[in-house]
Design a protein around this motif. Structure first.
Motif: not given
Length: 295
Positions: A12, A37-38, A41, A64, A66-67, A89-91
């Protein structure tokens, strides 16, 4: 842009968001890993398209951000070139994301122990070894769970998803929950009432479909259908990235830790949860609306 907390881990880097121009109708799904998350989405992709057979390709169409494994210029350019309504998407917890007043933020949570055991399974299914120190394959002395409890919310620990990071996610989202463009969902509620979840998400996004079509969209997003067509719905599905795409959808059930943790491990978890959250917040984070109403 307001000051954001830095989340910089092995995978991240939330500074990557500085290269993304957020649009007023963007939808950003932010949650800890393995919390739905998925699934969220997919629900959004189905509502956007109105097509039960849509090729979601979430890894490319709903990237995603951040990755660090994808080149940032390529991701930013691909996002900028999109002419349709976007989902990102974000973690990263909400206190590390740019907060736009017109974009919609959807935060999804799950019982921390379910998320932890699902993450264990997930890491065995992907060809990455960055977290082997945290998640050894031969874990006879309980190393993995000790690090789940001892890990910090930021730094390298971020991507190992310790309990502190999950709690940081929840607290950061809950602090913004009164905003009209920030919504919290729980995996347990999505499991119990998928039609209600679709209705709520559709309302947030300002989307409507005829009843018969909505029923078809809901059916497409059921766990059984997504697992049966894992090459379509899993991130990177059909590319050979995972050892087995269907294992990404391992199990929709709860209580994955039952019988796998000692009394001492459960007591340590309970102590940490009670120290960090009040009873009502803990009940919701573990069980969703059902737990909150029971509390």
């Amino acid at each position: 842009m307001t000051r954001r907390k830095l989340y910089l881990g092995a995978l991240t880097d939330n500074r990557r968001w500085d290269s993304v121009n957020i649009r007023p109708n963007d939808v950003i799904v932010a949650s800890p890993p393995k919390c739905g998350t998925t699934w969220m989405q997919t629900i959004i992709a189905l509502l956007f398209s109105g097509d039960p057979d849509v090729e979601t390709e979430v890894a490319l169409r709903m990237p995603w951000v951040d990755i660090r494994l994808r080149e940032l210029p390529e991701v930013a350019a691909r996002l900028e070139a999109m002419s349709h309504r976007r989902c990102l998407k974000s973690h990263t917890p909400m206190d590390g994301l740019p907060l736009d007043d017109q974009a919609q933020y959807i935060c999804v949570f799950r019982h921390p122990l379910d998320a932890h055991f699902s993450y264990r399974k997930h890491l065995r299914n992907i060809p990455m070894h960055l977290l082997d120190f945290w998640y050894p394959e031969d874990d006879r002395d309980g190393t993995t769970f000790r690090r789940f409890l001892d890990g910090g919310a930021e730094g390298f620990d971020t991507d190992a998803m310790p309990l502190a990071h999950i709690l940081q996610h929840y607290k950061a989202a809950a602090a913004l929950a009164e905003r009209p463009n920030v919504a919290l969902f729980h995996y347990a509620d999505m499991t119990r009432d998928l039609p209600g979840t679709f209705a709520r998400v559709a309302g947030l996004l300002g989307i409507s479909h005829p009843a018969a079509l909505m029923e078809a969209l809901i059916q497409a997003a059921t766990f059984d259908n997504m697992k049966a067509h894992a090459a379509r719905y899993a991130p990177g599905g059909g590319t050979g990235f995972m050892k087995k795409d269907s294992d990404f959808f391992h199990s929709a059930s709860g209580g994955k830790w039952i019988g796998k943790l000692s009394d001492a491990e459960l007591a340590a978890y309970d102590a940490m949860m009670d120290a960090r959250l009040g009873p009502q917040d803990r009940a919701w984070l573990e069980h969703g609306a059902q737990g909150s109403s029971a509390g």
